[in-house]
Motif scaffolding. Structure first.
Motif: not given
Length: 835
Positions: A722-737
């Motif tokens: 996965i990569i951020t949608t732009s070079n200025t967008t902060v990305g989050t990836a979340t999962v319930k363990l």
């Protein structure tokens, strides 16, 4: 000094940056015991301040002060030699002190060392030999060896050189230790101090020549200003007995000389090279000679004018002869090939180009031959060219720089690899023909010969970019002097000199190092298939497909059923027939070809049974998993030394070993997945493609991130990151363990791209437990990548994280520059489990 001795006695160690290499002269824990037995003065038999003999005496002063805290004076030709160290040449010793019948006959650069009685005598055949003997004596003392000895030692061969691939702009081709110490901004550096320190290191391992610039040479090196600058470097080398040499661009007469040709038989070209050589020797009267790369990889050469390679080499030999210089002419000559031609083979090139020229080279020409027929791979058969040049002096070319072997980011101790070649018996004319005896000149009675190694040191305080990689430079010098030296014995000398006399330190590092080459071979490329790196890009990370479908000739010829090069005479490229008959017969027959070279010589089915009983494909899977598992153990072994090594070097090495552990898994998965995908044959142990502890990044809940198909596909878990949608967008990836509650190591695989320094934070239930910046291009030194691939794939592990079932894990990626905070997967591993 007393405070330093106190630190040693208390088991404490001061921080070090690696700049001293193995010449640390750290305080001895036995200093008090032996202090009274040490010499009280050093007698020099030459008090010229720039002479190697005088420099040797200053080195003794420094060493005795550092190891024992004892200050000794240097005196000149003192008649009273009691309780002294005498340093000089045999001839000068006889002149001053009379008969020296006990000194055996020495070869050039050889020395005699006697520590018996109360006078230590260090006598060289020449001044350089006396300096070598001095370093030998200090090495004994620094290792706590106070035994009384008397012996002589001579070099196996006269040529013991290193080659540098430094460019005029200060960059270094295949350099991982920062910028050049010789060049910047198109010119020779003004200050040669770093070069002088380097020469000291080289003299201590008995290296006598340095080619300072890239074999892909820039003709501007021959400007008057740069020739004058080379003189400064040579002046800095000379007190240490190190001679400077240079690489030449064959087309220089046309590029910078104003001529319309560089034909080696043209009278104007001959006159031009004679004139420029004379000018160089005016500034550097002891210049070692020239290194020539011609008609290879786009470099100009004599073939341009239908002249032979021998005629090209002899052009320089004749210009150098009046000055005593040597031409090192590289046998690395080949053309691009058509892979559809079953009989095409780059490995054949050296013999095809050079065999028929045997006897046509002048006596001051040495053909410099890479240890294997391709290009510094993790394992290659010995180059057959060594056994085909009876009338030509030869030298072996090794590579201390780990171009294909982890680029100083992976621990790979190379002497065991080099020994497979040096000790190889080619059985020329059915007689013993060890490579070491061929390159020494002994086997074919040649006047010259020896060793050259690519050693791309830089401005890094660690010289090569890694503390541990310096072991390969140290051992290269030892093997160049004596190819019979034992890799483990040399290694343990280096450990004692570099780190500690502590037996636990010695044993632990020895175990790591002696396992390192087999481990790297296992997870990078085995069975003779070569290093399965990306040969079209940085030569660092995995990319098996890059070997094929191009003209470079490092082919595996792998398809969905078969793999390996057929190099037999009966059905293949005929390469095996380039060896003398005994060896050719061994490699021609699949049953007598060793497993570790099987795929070099034979094209087989993936289901072919090895001598071990395993199939080729299952061996691939097992070896890659075993190699990566060994690399994980290097971390814990190094961690066991935490209180025994200074914090600066401990932490820097730990960082690299942790990186290697993660990158070995990248290698393991990429190669295993590639051949599983290609062959369709699963791993019998059900490991390949099966990762129950992983959470794929693309399966997490994404905000500001998007899925990205990675190329090559095998360098991402499940082929996707996965990569951020732009070079200025902060990305989050979340999962319930949904894992059993307990303590886990949390490993995050991401991509660290050149051209940006993204930032990642890892949260558990909104509390941060890990973060990092993507700055591998600054901290590691390997050739970086601008892409999501096997070069940039990296793994961070956070250990002993307490996790409850149902906890929420979140990774926040902040892009920077072209780096879009890429993520591949997260692995939650119970302690001790390897993903």
């Amino acid at each position: 000094m007393r405070s330093l001795l106190l630190l040693v006695s208390l088991g404490l160690v001061a921080a070090e940056d690696g700049s001293s290499g193995w010449l640390r002269y750290s305080p001895s824990p036995q200093a008090n015991r032996y202090y009274h037995t040490l010499p009280s003065q050093v007698i020099t038999l030459n008090n010229t301040e720039v002479s190697p003999v005088y420099v040797a005496c200053l080195e003794l002063q420094k060493g005795l002060q550092g190891i024992f805290g004892k200050r000794v004076n240097v005196t000149h030709e003192n008649g009273n030699a009691s309780a002294s160290v005498i340093v000089g040449t045999v001839d000068k010793y006889i002149k001053v002190y009379g008969n020296a019948d006990e000194v055996p006959k020495l070869k050039e650069d050889g020395f005699w060392l006697s520590t018996e009685h109360d006078t230590v005598r260090i006598l060289g055949q020449n001044e350089r030999g006396a300096l070598y003997g001095t370093f030998e004596y200090l090495s004994m003392l620094a290792q706590g060896n106070f035994s009384q000895v008397t012996y002589a030692t001579n070099p196996n061969a006269p040529i013991r050189w290193v080659n540098h691939w430094d460019n005029m702009d200060g960059s270094i081709e295949r350099g991982y230790g920062d910028r050049s110490i010789f060049f910047e901004n198109g010119e020779v550096v003004d200050n040669p101090d770093r070069a002088s320190k380097y020469a000291r290191l080289l003299a201590s391992i008995r290296i006598n020549g340095v080619i300072v610039n890239n074999v892909n040479a820039n003709a501007s090196l021959l400007s008057s200003r740069n020739i004058e600058g080379l003189g400064r470097i040579a002046d800095a080398f000379r007190p240490y007995g190190v001679q400077l040499g240079i690489s030449l661009n064959f087309a220089s007469p046309k590029l910078v000389g104003g001529l319309s040709t560089f034909d080696p038989l043209d009278a104007s070209v001959i006159a031009w090279w004679t004139k420029i050589t004379d000018e160089i020797y005016q500034h550097i009267p002891d210049m070692a000679g020239y290194l020539i790369k011609a008609n290879s990889e786009g470099q100009p050469g004599p073939l341009t004018y239908n002249r032979t390679l021998a005629q090209g080499a002899n052009l320089f030999a004749k210009a150098l002869r009046p000055h005593g210089g040597i031409v090192m002419f590289r046998a690395f000559v080949y053309n691009q090939l058509n892979e559809s031609d079953w009989k095409a083979d780059r490995a054949n090139a050296a013999v095809e180009f050079f065999k028929d020229l045997d006897g046509q080279f002048d006596d001051n020409v040495v053909v410099q031959i890479k240890y294997g027929p391709i290009d510094f791979q993790v394992r290659e058969p010995t180059s057959p060219l060594f056994g085909n040049l009876y009338k030509t002096s030869t030298a072996i070319e090794l590579q201390v720089t780990q171009e294909y072997l982890g680029q100083q980011c992976h621990l790979v101790y190379l002497p065991p690899l080099w020994k497979t070649v040096l000790d190889f018996d080619l059985r020329v004319d059915n007689k013993s023909s060890l490579v070491s005896d061929i390159i020494s000149g002994e086997r074919f009675r040649r006047p010259l010969g020896g060793s050259a190694a690519v050693v791309n040191v830089g401005t890094s305080t660690t010289w090569l970019g890694s503390h541990l990689a310096m072991s390969n430079l140290y051992a290269y010098g030892r093997l160049a002097w004596n190819p019979a030296d034992d890799p483990q014995s040399m290694l343990q000398d280096w450990i004692r000199l570099t780190f500690s006399l502590d037996e636990n330190v010695i044993n632990t590092i020895t175990k790591m190092f002696m396992q390192s080459w087999p481990a790297y071979e296992n997870y990078s490329g085995n069975l003779g298939i070569q290093t399965l790196t990306d040969i079209l890009y940085t030569h660092f990370g995995p990319n098996p497909a890059s070997q094929d479908n191009n003209g470079w000739g490092q082919w595996t010829r792998a398809d969905h059923m078969t793999i390996g090069m057929d190099r037999t005479v009966s059905n293949g490229t005929g390469f095996s027939g380039q060896y003398p008959p005994e060896i050719a017969q061994r490699y021609e027959n699949i049953d007598t070809t060793p497993d570790d070279l099987l795929l070099w010589f034979h094209h087989v089915n993936y289901t072919h049974r090895l001598q071990s009983g395993k199939t080729v494909i299952q061996h691939f899977y097992d070896a890659h998993y075993n190699g990566a598992e060994t690399a994980q153990a290097f971390v814990t072994m190094w961690e066991s030394l935490k209180d025994k090594i200074d914090s600066e070097r401990y932490n820097e090495v730990l960082f690299r070993q942790t990186y290697q552990a993660g990158h070995s898994i990248v290698w393991r998965d990429a190669v295993s997945n590639y051949y599983w995908n290609l062959s369709g044959i699963p791993d019998e142990a059900n490991r390949v493609g099966h990762h129950p502890w992983r959470i794929e990044a693309e399966s997490m809940t994404l905000n500001g991130y998007e899925a990205y198909l990675v190329h090559p596909f095998e360098t991402a878990s499940n082929y996707t990151a996965i990569i951020t949608t732009s070079n200025t967008t902060v990305g989050t990836a979340t999962v319930k363990l949904e894992y059993p509650s307990g303590i886990y190591d949390v490993a995050v695989n991401y991509y660290d791209l050149m051209g940006g320094k993204a930032h990642w934070q890892v949260y558990l239930n909104n509390s941060t437990f890990g973060q990092w910046v993507g700055d591998n291009e600054d901290t590691l030194g390997h050739a970086p990548s601008a892409y999501l691939d096997g070069h940039s794939a990296t793994r961070r592990t956070f250990r002993n994280v307490t996790i409850e079932n149902g906890d929420v894990l979140q990774i926040v990626g902040t892009p920077n520059g072209i780096e879009p905070a890429p993520l591949d997967y997260v692995a939650l591993l119970p302690p001790g489990l390897i993903d």
